[in-house]
Design an enzyme around this catalytic site. Structure first.
Site, short mmCIF file in Angstrom:
data_model
loop_
_atom_site.label_atom_id
_atom_site.label_comp_id
_atom_site.label_asym_id
_atom_site.label_seq_id
_atom_site.Cartn_x
_atom_site.Cartn_y
_atom_site.Cartn_z
N ASP A 98 -2.74 -5.70 1.44
CA ASP A 98 -2.02 -4.72 0.63
C ASP A 98 -2.37 -5.03 -0.82
OD1 ASP A 98 0.03 -2.89 -0.21
OD2 ASP A 98 1.11 -3.35 1.63
N ASP A 200 -1.12 0.11 -2.88
CA ASP A 200 0.30 0.34 -3.14
C ASP A 200 0.56 1.12 -4.42
OD1 ASP A 200 3.11 -0.62 -2.46
OD2 ASP A 200 2.95 -1.26 -4.54
N GLU A 257 -1.70 4.76 -1.09
CA GLU A 257 -0.33 5.27 -1.06
C GLU A 257 -0.19 6.19 -2.26
OE1 GLU A 257 4.36 3.89 -1.00
OE2 GLU A 257 2.99 2.99 -2.42
N HIS A 329 7.07 0.82 6.55
CA HIS A 329 8.09 -0.14 6.13
C HIS A 329 9.04 0.40 5.06
CE1 HIS A 329 5.15 -0.29 3.00
NE2 HIS A 329 5.95 -1.03 2.26
N ASP A 330 8.74 1.59 4.54
CA ASP A 330 9.60 2.19 3.52
C ASP A 330 10.43 3.34 4.08
OD1 ASP A 330 8.61 0.59 1.44
OD2 ASP A 330 6.96 1.99 1.02
C1 GLC Z 1 5.33 0.86 -2.36
C2 GLC Z 1 5.66 -0.05 -1.22
C3 GLC Z 1 7.11 -0.41 -1.29
C4 GLC Z 1 7.35 -1.13 -2.59
C5 GLC Z 1 6.84 -0.32 -3.78
C6 GLC Z 1 6.72 -1.18 -5.00
O1 GLC Z 1 5.99 2.07 -2.29
O2 GLC Z 1 5.30 0.53 -0.01
O3 GLC Z 1 7.53 -1.19 -0.22
O4 GLC Z 1 8.71 -1.37 -2.74
O5 GLC Z 1 5.58 0.23 -3.57
O6 GLC Z 1 5.64 -2.05 -4.87
#
Ligand code: GLC
Ligand code: CA
Length: 569
Positions: A98, A200, A257, A329-330
């Site tokens: 990640d 991310d 993402e 996971h979110d």
């Molecule tokens: C992304 C991740 C999340 C995290 C955020 C800040 O959205 O998937 O889990 O809290 O970024 O890094």
């Protein structure tokens, strides 16, 4: 479309803290992951994305990195990581790390040095502003996790910017030194033998040239961070540079993402020579987007899910390949979010798996999804771990919801839902740990677990295996991977149906999310004829058939059917 090695693969996301604990301390770890590689191999997984395992205070569970070159002791050692990469490789599995570089941790050396000398080299690694004597903040932006985006830089008269939690200071990408450090780190990991990265929160790296206030959108006087993102121009320069300097030399696979790309930017992101190999289809998340808080999210049912999916395919067309998901996971568990209490049974879970998995794109399975894991009931705010859930609870209470209502919101939306321990068996703590798990497991593990489903032909797990096998079957692979996505627009309520049209075959994918038998008329063939019948390639244990231009599905039935065209007379 130029073919890429990863197009016909299947990806799996591991949230290491909750996957498998090897030493009984209640925290999942790398040795735990290694011990389950054979499980993943047997499932048919080719690419594994590991949520962060770098050294971190774990304020945001690893998305707050204090050393990009070290493994957090709780997860293991660098040696364990090397072993994981090697053991995965032996099984034909590629590991993705990640890449969390919009921000680091406030415990990172760079940040500590910035506090010591805000005007020095490392001060320029962050967004610092002088404190206003009246106490007015530089902008009224609300951080994603609640409260203002500005926090005092410890020991100084300055403030720093954090679009996420205050323990996640934003890195200043305008500074070439920062970018150099990021690329160096990427190359270092690629040299270790990983296949690439999930990237991310990347859209946040570009800030607008002028920092300004926007109209407040809640009683806190703050405004959504999305406002500043809309004003930010020129992210492509950073992303193109990262692609050319860090990813390209290694032919790295990258999954972005990306939530808020601007109108028309999709080809730049994932078209030919795009910044990334792929990005996630977040159309469901965009659809439910909170207004005044999580409690205000728009509910998503199967029809909304279908509409999101269809519009995503319209948008992407032939531009590139989305990565497709029903959870991560979110997000809450897909089975809980998309299937309401009346229809959340095993057949419906398999139907959901079928219609999402056979889309065009790279399917990602999130740990536990393959056994149909569900949300857990949040009984009190004390049991929450996730920082954003804690804020969402507060927001709900401040907006006048009762405690019970606020907890209900969290039971359906909390990120903790996806982070409960993986349910391996019906033994204590779901077979995840011999100690005390860091987060309470979902009490339904006695009924929903890997061990039970492994032994059962009609389980959700067995169904995922069949889906993966079908995707890889040489007889249909070309169509399932590259075939056009043709929605059956008028399939009606609680039904999802689409065609995958390959060069010389057409596969119908359909799912019925009602208890009643349904018949759906199929679109006509290119030359105006009706599909005569079809061969069922896969079903979910319920009957499905095609006859005279229509598909008939049992209640909760789902299938992939190779269509037969009527012979020309
Ligand atoms: C992304 C991740 C999340 C995290 C955020 C800040 O959205 O998937 O889990 O809290 O970024 O890094
Ligand atoms: Ca452990």
């Amino acid at each position: 479309m130029e073919k890429k090695w990863w197009h016909d693969k299947v990806a799996y996301q591991i949230y290491p803290k909750s996957f498998m604990d090897s030493n009984g301390d209640g925290i999942g770890d790398l040795q735990g992951v290694i011990s389950k590689l054979d499980y993943l191999k047997e499932l048919g997984v080719d690419i594994v994305w590991l949520s962060p395992i770098y050294q971190s205070p774990l304020a945001d569970e690893g998305y707050d990195i204090s050393d990009y070159y070290a493994i957090d002791q709780r997860f293991g050692s660098m040696q364990d990581m090397e072993e994981l990469i090697a053991e995965a490789k032996k099984r034909g599995i590629t590991i993705l790390m990640d890449l969390v570089v919009n921000h680091c941790s406030d415990e990172h050396e760079w940040f500590k040095k910035a506090c010591e000398d805000p005007d020095g080299k490392y001060g320029k690694f962050f967004y610092l502003r002088d404190k206003d004597p009246e106490g007015k903040l530089p902008t009224n932006w609300r951080s994603y996790f609640g409260g203002p985006c500005w926090e005092q830089l410890p020991g100084t008269g300055k403030l720093y910017l954090h679009v996420f939690h205050k323990k996640q200071p934003d890195l200043n990408w305008e500074n070439p030194e920062v970018r150099k450090e990021v690329y160096k780190n990427i190359r270092w990991w690629m040299e270790k033998g990983i296949g690439g990265f999930r990237i991310d929160a990347i859209i946040n790296i570009k800030k607008p040239e002028v920092f300004r206030d926007y109209p407040a959108d809640r009683d806190d006087g703050l405004c959504s961070i999305i406002n500043m993102l809309k004003d930010a121009r020129g992210i492509g320069e950073f992303l193109g540079e990262m692609r050319d300097k860090a990813f390209k030399p290694y032919d790295a696979f990258t999954a972005g993402e990306v939530f808020n790309e601007k109108e028309g930017e999709l080809p730049l992101f994932i078209g030919e020579n795009g910044y990334f190999s792929t990005m996630f289809d977040f159309s469901v998340e965009m659809y439910e987007r909170e207004g005044r808080g999580w409690f205000d999210k728009r509910p998503v049912d199967i029809d909304a899910f279908r509409d999101c999916m269809f519009s995503a395919h319209k948008k992407i067309g032939d531009i590139g390949f989305y990565s497709t998901i029903i959870e991560n996971h979110d997000e809450p568990r897909g089975a809980s979010r998309l299937l309401n209490d009346e229809i959340r049974n095993e057949s419906a879970k398999k139907a959901l798996a079928t219609v999402y998995f056979l889309r065009r794109g790279l399917p990602f399975i999130y740990q536990g999804q393959e056994i149909g894991m569900e949300n857990k009931k949040i009984r009190s705010v004390e049991e929450l771990d996730d920082i954003s859930s804690i804020d969402a609870y507060k927001v709900a209470i401040d907006a006048g919801l009762t405690e019970e209502e606020a907890l209900k919101t969290l039971s359906s939306h909390s990120r903790d839902n996806a982070r409960t321990p993986m349910q391996w068996s019906d033994e204590m703590h779901a077979g995840f740990t011999t100690g005390e798990p860091w987060l309470r497991e979902n009490p339904n593990y006695a009924a929903i677990n890997v061990k039970e489903q492994q032994g059962r032909e009609d389980s959700v797990l067995s169904h995922y295996k069949k889906l993966i096998a079908l995707r890889k079957d040489p007889a249909y692979k070309e169509t399932i991977v590259y075939g056009d996505f043709v929605p059956c627009e008028n399939c009606g309520g609680s039904l999802i149906a689409y065609l995958r049209k390959g060069v010389d075959q057409t596969i119908l994918v359909a799912g019925n999310f009602t208890p009643d038998e349904k018949t759906v008329e199929l679109p006509l063939t290119a030359d105006g004829r009706r599909y005569a019948g079809g061969k069922v390639l896969l079903d979910n244990g319920r009957e499905a058939s095609v006859e005279d231009g229509s598909v008939r599905l049992d209640g909760f039935g789902a299938a992939a059917i190779l269509l037969e065209e009527l012979k020309k007379s």
